[in-house]
Scaffold this motif. Sequence first.
Motif, PDB file in Angstrom:
ATOM      1  N   LYS A   1       1.431  -1.321  -0.642  1.00  0.00           N
ATOM      2  CA  LYS A   1      -0.041  -0.026  -0.098  1.00  0.00           C
ATOM      3  C   LYS A   1       0.891   1.214   0.020  1.00  0.00           C
ATOM      4  O   LYS A   1       0.458   2.418  -1.027  1.00  0.00           O
ATOM      5  CB  LYS A   1      -0.986  -0.139   1.147  1.00  0.00           C
ATOM      6  N   ALA A   2       1.837   1.255   0.676  1.00  0.00           N
ATOM      7  CA  ALA A   2       3.150   2.431   0.716  1.00  0.00           C
ATOM      8  C   ALA A   2       3.365   2.811  -0.710  1.00  0.00           C
ATOM      9  O   ALA A   2       3.800   3.314  -0.718  1.00  0.00           O
ATOM     10  CB  ALA A   2       3.781   2.466   1.998  1.00  0.00           C
ATOM     11  N   PHE A   3       3.983   1.497  -0.701  1.00  0.00           N
ATOM     12  CA  PHE A   3       5.249   1.511  -2.032  1.00  0.00           C
ATOM     13  C   PHE A   3       5.064   0.839  -3.497  1.00  0.00           C
ATOM     14  O   PHE A   3       5.696   0.782  -4.260  1.00  0.00           O
ATOM     15  CB  PHE A   3       6.578   0.883  -1.915  1.00  0.00           C
ATOM     16  N   GLY A   4       3.433   0.462  -3.037  1.00  0.00           N
ATOM     17  CA  GLY A   4       2.975   0.109  -4.761  1.00  0.00           C
ATOM     18  C   GLY A   4       3.258  -0.939  -5.583  1.00  0.00           C
ATOM     19  O   GLY A   4       3.458  -1.785  -6.139  1.00  0.00           O
ATOM     20  N   ILE A   5       4.427  -2.261  -4.115  1.00  0.00           N
ATOM     21  CA  ILE A   5       4.382  -3.291  -4.698  1.00  0.00           C
ATOM     22  C   ILE A   5       5.111  -3.982  -3.355  1.00  0.00           C
ATOM     23  O   ILE A   5       5.423  -3.501  -2.372  1.00  0.00           O
ATOM     24  CB  ILE A   5       6.200  -2.745  -5.244  1.00  0.00           C
ATOM     25  N   ALA A   6       4.535  -5.451  -4.138  1.00  0.00           N
ATOM     26  CA  ALA A   6       4.947  -6.482  -2.331  1.00  0.00           C
ATOM     27  C   ALA A   6       6.710  -6.546  -1.846  1.00  0.00           C
ATOM     28  O   ALA A   6       7.257  -6.169  -3.313  1.00  0.00           O
ATOM     29  CB  ALA A   6       4.147  -8.003  -2.946  1.00  0.00           C
ATOM     30  N   PRO A   7       6.788  -6.719  -1.064  1.00  0.00           N
ATOM     31  CA  PRO A   7       8.004  -6.459  -0.261  1.00  0.00           C
ATOM     32  C   PRO A   7       8.564  -8.018  -1.135  1.00  0.00           C
ATOM     33  O   PRO A   7      10.146  -7.837  -1.244  1.00  0.00           O
ATOM     34  CB  PRO A   7       8.121  -7.139   0.564  1.00  0.00           C
ATOM     35  N   SER A   8       8.178  -8.976  -1.422  1.00  0.00           N
ATOM     36  CA  SER A   8       8.717 -10.474  -2.237  1.00  0.00           C
ATOM     37  C   SER A   8       8.775 -10.408  -3.589  1.00  0.00           C
ATOM     38  O   SER A   8       9.805 -11.200  -3.937  1.00  0.00           O
ATOM     39  CB  SER A   8       7.955 -11.383  -1.772  1.00  0.00           C
ATOM     40  N   ARG A   9       8.292  -8.955  -4.176  1.00  0.00           N
ATOM     41  CA  ARG A   9       8.794  -8.566  -5.250  1.00  0.00           C
ATOM     42  C   ARG A   9      10.200  -7.489  -6.057  1.00  0.00           C
ATOM     43  O   ARG A   9      10.185  -7.466  -7.163  1.00  0.00           O
ATOM     44  CB  ARG A   9       7.758  -8.162  -6.394  1.00  0.00           C
ATOM     45  N   MET A  10      10.295  -7.433  -4.552  1.00  0.00           N
ATOM     46  CA  MET A  10      10.968  -6.025  -5.580  1.00  0.00           C
ATOM     47  C   MET A  10      12.838  -7.019  -5.289  1.00  0.00           C
ATOM     48  O   MET A  10      12.938  -7.777  -5.185  1.00  0.00           O
ATOM     49  CB  MET A  10      11.293  -5.049  -3.614  1.00  0.00           C
TER      50      MET A  10
END
Length: 268
Positions: A259-268
């Motif tokens: 929600k904060a960064f527009g991307i799931a943490p697992s996909r960074m």
Amino acid sequence: MPTQTLSADQRILYSCYAHTSREGEQFIAQHVFGFVFSGSQIMYVGDKSYPYQAGDFRFFRKNQLCKFVKQPPADGGEFMSLSIRLDKNTLQRMSQELNLHADEPFNGDAILTLEPNELLTGFIESLKPYLKAGQEIDPLLTELKVKEAVMILLQTNPQLKNVLFDFAEPGKIDLEAFMNKNYKYNVDISRFAYLTGRSLATFKRDFEKIYHTSPNRWLQQKRLDDAHYLIKEKGWRSSDVYMEVGFKDLSHFSFAFKKAFGIAPSRM
């Protein structure tokens, strides 16, 4: 084997973890006298670390936020420790009965390593039969053992009188400095308020004057910013990051991060 309680009121606790390390965080609400039977442990309070090995005695001051890592022995086996919680009610009764009072503020460390001696060793030995039997200690005996621990600590470490019998509530401290140091601890806002010497309402009011947002919003964004840095710049995995920055639940962390960064943490 999980932690075992040796007294119904949890004032005497026997910890035993087999074959694996454990880490976490806790709020030390009461003074604790402890001993490590086997394995090792590192405690972190603020920017200080306190390592302990088998055979070490230690004293934890109340009202501390800390992180810990417990390791079993290198050659296998179990991490084992004993903790005696020196509760406020017992200390207040002893203060009245024995005319024991703090003379001045204590400015020592949050956790103290105690020099081994015959009295401390004898006290631990007196509890071993209960550890072996695996039975709960009678409430009256628990009371006596807690008082015995206090008296031995006073005899072997007289300076602890100014810790044990100081019943003052935490004084008002610099809120901004405290929060910048302790925001990763996942505790209730009311706990932060208490530790900074404020009522909950005063804490929220002072907080918003400094940060221009609510405590909950600031804490979440601060933790998410840390997580983003650790994942993007340091290559951490989301499953390793969420507890490090102060989230208790991976799914909640992942939802908030996306929600904060527009991307799931697992996909960074």
